[in-house]
Design a protein around this motif. Structure first.
Motif, PDB file in Angstrom:
ATOM      1  N   VAL A 132       0.845  -1.203   0.000  1.00 36.74           N
ATOM      2  CA  VAL A 132       0.000   0.000   0.000  1.00 36.74           C
ATOM      3  C   VAL A 132       0.879   1.252   0.000  1.00 36.74           C
ATOM      4  CG1 VAL A 132      -1.648   1.350   1.362  1.00 36.74           C
ATOM      5  CG2 VAL A 132      -1.945  -1.124   1.125  1.00 36.74           C
ATOM      6  N   SER A 133       1.918   1.247   0.816  1.00 42.07           N
ATOM      7  CA  SER A 133       2.789   2.420   0.918  1.00 42.07           C
ATOM      8  C   SER A 133       3.480   2.722  -0.407  1.00 42.07           C
ATOM      9  CB  SER A 133       3.844   2.199   2.008  1.00 42.07           C
ATOM     10  OG  SER A 133       3.235   2.049   3.266  1.00 42.07           O
ATOM     11  N   VAL A 134       3.942   1.684  -1.097  1.00 43.56           N
ATOM     12  CA  VAL A 134       4.620   1.898  -2.377  1.00 43.56           C
ATOM     13  C   VAL A 134       3.645   2.465  -3.414  1.00 43.56           C
ATOM     14  CG1 VAL A 134       5.718   0.722  -4.333  1.00 43.56           C
ATOM     15  CG2 VAL A 134       6.459   0.221  -2.000  1.00 43.56           C
ATOM     16  N   PHE A 421      -5.807   3.401  -1.925  1.00 45.50           N
ATOM     17  CA  PHE A 421      -6.891   3.303  -0.942  1.00 45.50           C
ATOM     18  C   PHE A 421      -7.660   1.993  -1.119  1.00 45.50           C
ATOM     19  CE2 PHE A 421      -5.889   7.472   0.164  1.00 45.50           C
ATOM     20  CZ  PHE A 421      -6.732   7.963   1.136  1.00 45.50           C
ATOM     21  N   ALA A 422      -7.877   1.583  -2.373  1.00 41.61           N
ATOM     22  CA  ALA A 422      -8.605   0.332  -2.623  1.00 41.61           C
ATOM     23  C   ALA A 422      -7.847  -0.858  -2.058  1.00 41.61           C
ATOM     24  CB  ALA A 422      -8.833   0.150  -4.127  1.00 41.61           C
ATOM     25  N   VAL A 423      -6.539  -0.888  -2.240  1.00 39.32           N
ATOM     26  CA  VAL A 423      -5.732  -2.001  -1.716  1.00 39.32           C
ATOM     27  C   VAL A 423      -5.724  -1.962  -0.187  1.00 39.32           C
ATOM     28  CG1 VAL A 423      -3.440  -3.042  -1.674  1.00 39.32           C
ATOM     29  CG2 VAL A 423      -4.310  -2.065  -3.804  1.00 39.32           C
ATOM     30  N   ALA A 457      -7.000  -7.542  -5.300  1.00 40.42           N
ATOM     31  CA  ALA A 457      -6.910  -6.109  -5.627  1.00 40.42           C
ATOM     32  C   ALA A 457      -5.794  -5.859  -6.633  1.00 40.42           C
ATOM     33  CB  ALA A 457      -6.678  -5.294  -4.354  1.00 40.42           C
ATOM     34  N   LEU A 458      -4.618  -6.441  -6.390  1.00 39.11           N
ATOM     35  CA  LEU A 458      -3.487  -6.236  -7.303  1.00 39.11           C
ATOM     36  C   LEU A 458      -3.735  -6.877  -8.659  1.00 39.11           C
ATOM     37  CD1 LEU A 458      -0.477  -6.763  -4.853  1.00 39.11           C
ATOM     38  CD2 LEU A 458      -1.419  -4.614  -5.687  1.00 39.11           C
ATOM     39  N   VAL A 459      -4.282  -8.097  -8.654  1.00 39.17           N
ATOM     40  CA  VAL A 459      -4.552  -8.803  -9.919  1.00 39.17           C
ATOM     41  C   VAL A 459      -5.573  -8.032 -10.744  1.00 39.17           C
ATOM     42  CG1 VAL A 459      -5.584 -10.880 -10.921  1.00 39.17           C
ATOM     43  CG2 VAL A 459      -3.906 -11.088  -9.071  1.00 39.17           C
TER      44      VAL A 459
END
Length: 530
Positions: A132-134, A421-423, A457-459
């Motif tokens: 999330v931070s990245v 924010f979504a992740v 979320a990432l996929v």
């Protein structure tokens, strides 16, 4: 931009950098090298100081540059970001601020690990926090590139590349030398500068229209080329059902994501008590609320005074709307007033980026050292060793953020923050709420909740129009778009909660009632809190 713009803005940039480096040097001379000092600033900040610092952390380049740009380009639909970011603080105030301060020590994983098997939970939560931070850092890097490209009149990849590298180097210095105490003071200075600049610009816009907000809106609608549709829902998110679902997805991500942002959660540990944490949030809500109301005026002001086409010509994503508005309000490109106002706004925006980047980098390096490094070692890490790892992690995270920032440099910064924010809402919020409120929650449920939200979320982002399949994508020349929404929150947030429930009900582990009772008492009363 003229040489006067460049010279004055660079002088102001340099002044802010000199002041913040001075703060960092002063603080670093006084530090003791302890984990509490590095991660939490010794827990010595007052609610007002921490409230300003939280506001400084939250009022990022996405807010100042991105939201105003989206409102200037899309009118009413751009307001969703302002409303979503502000409403999210009510979730933080009522659900997590006081409880997180009582249950944790430095990071999100501390809260979850209080009643679970530490190692798997810390690895999962640490991985999620760094991710999330990245993503959040990438948005700030994109904002820095857009801003300095406008300032120097150079839009080449090389100019943006050196800008992003410079921001990355500064953030590593802030974090590795000064830790949380320096980062907090930088946030406070930046919050005062940003609020002051925003108040001045808002006043100038309202003076231009003699305080008549209706006239401002009607002028913006006339110049937009869309007429009254500019002031009604649907210009960006109402074309079809896919766009409407994207609207719902983005709203969910913004409202629920703040409570899962690692750099916001870590701020609650810098005050001495839970009551102080709650009062910090009240201070920050007042400051942030006023700021987001002003971004509405700035967005419509840019549409009315500069014009959406001029904003789009300068930066297709709208990231330069506010600096262009400042230039016009000051008297135009060749005027002294325009030069001074543009330079001040550019310097404030750059200060905003540097400060937010420092806060996010500190939170992510804390997750690497306190959660991942400490969990993967066979023996418990010494505090000084852990702090050394955190400083090294700041460098590595900076390199990754720089690389991704260069890749995503043509996207709107507010939109990029929406993805972060979504992740956060998909991976961090479910495990946090389940840990605080579900008596039967287990270790497997915690791990499933994190990965069950993070991976989808990432996929879904990778398979979305953000990455491929359209001219605005990161890779416009290829097409592996299988997910129609730009923001994955509508699907990935429920999956995170569902995965946490499924992992718990299928686990052979019996939840420890005594630990839950202890956590509950501690979260509500502060008894035993660090």
């Amino acid at each position: 931009m003229t040489g006067n713009h460049q010279t004055l803005a660079l002088v102001l940039f340099s002044a802010f950098i000199a002041v913040t480096l001075g703060i960092t040097t002063w603080v670093s001379r006084d530090r003791h090298g302890s984990a509490e000092e590095f991660y939490a600033g010794g827990r010595l900040f007052s609610p007002m100081e921490n409230g300003f610092a939280i506001a400084g952390d939250y009022m990022s380049a996405a807010s100042f540059l991105g939201i105003s740009g989206l409102i200037a380009l899309f009118g009413y639909d751009g307001l969703l970001y302002s409303v979503g970011f502000l409403v999210a603080w009510l979730v933080v105030l009522f659900l997590v601020a006081e409880l997180v301060r009582n249950c944790g020590r430095f990071t999100l994983a501390d809260v979850v690990a209080a009643r679970m098997s530490e190692r798997p939970v810390r690895i999962a939560a640490g991985t999620s926090s760094v991710t999330v931070s990245v993503l959040y850092l990438v948005a700030q890097m994109v904002g820095a590139g857009s801003l300095v490209a406008l300032l120097l009149g150079r839009t080449s990849a090389a100019a943006q590349c050196w800008t992003v590298v410079g921001v990355g180097a500064l953030m590593v210095i802030y974090v590795s030398l000064g830790g949380m105490r320096a980062t907090t003071w930088i946030q406070i200075v930046k919050a005062v500068l940003l609020l002051g600049g925003t108040v001045a610009l808002t006043a100038l816009v309202l003076v231009r229209f003699h305080g008549d907000f209706d006239r401002l809106l009607l002028t913006a609608a006339d110049r937009s080329g869309h007429g009254n549709a500019f002031l009604a829902p649907g210009l960006k998110y109402g074309a079809d059902w896919t766009a409407r679902f994207d609207f719902i997805s983005l709203g969910l991500a913004l409202v629920l994501g703040t409570a899962g942002l690692p750099h916001i959660l870590s701020r609650f540990y810098t005050v001495p008590t839970a009551r102080a944490a709650r009062r910090s949030v009240v201070w920050s809500i007042g400051l942030i609320g006023g700021f987001y109301l002003m971004t509405i005026v700035l967005g419509f002001g840019a549409a009315a005074i500069v014009g959406p086409q001029a904003v789009r010509d300068s930066n297709a994503a709208g990231n330069t709307a506010v600096p262009l508005l400042a230039l016009d309000l000051g008297g135009g490109a060749d005027s002294t007033g325009g030069t001074v106002l543009f330079a001040v706004v550019a310097a404030v925006a750059f200060a905003t980026i540097l400060a937010v980047v420092a806060g996010i980098t500190l939170a992510s390096s804390a997750s690497v050292a306190h959660d991942l490094y400490a969990s993967l070692r066979r023996r418990r890490a010494e505090p000084r060793s852990e702090v050394a790892v955190a400083r090294a992690a700041a460098v590595g995270i900076g390199v990754v953020a720089i690389a991704l920032g260069l890749l995503a440099r043509d996207l709107n910064v507010a939109f990029l923050v929406g993805l972060a924010f979504a992740v956060a809402a998909s991976a961090n919020l479910p495990v946090l709420l389940y840990s605080l409120f579900w008596r039967g929650f287990t270790t497997r449920g915690a791990v499933y909740a994190v990965y069950g939200g993070l991976v989808p979320a990432l996929v879904l982002v990778v398979l979305s129009p953000v990455v491929s399949g359209s001219p605005e994508s990161l890779f416009p020349g290829v097409d592996f778009q299988y997910f129609p929404l730009q923001n994955p929150g509508l699907v990935s947030i429920p999956l995170g909660f569902l995965a946490g429930w499924f992992g718990t009900v299928t686990s052979a582990e019996v939840a420890d009632e005594a630990k839950h009772a202890e956590t509950e008492v501690r979260s509500l009363t502060g008894a035993g809190a660090v």
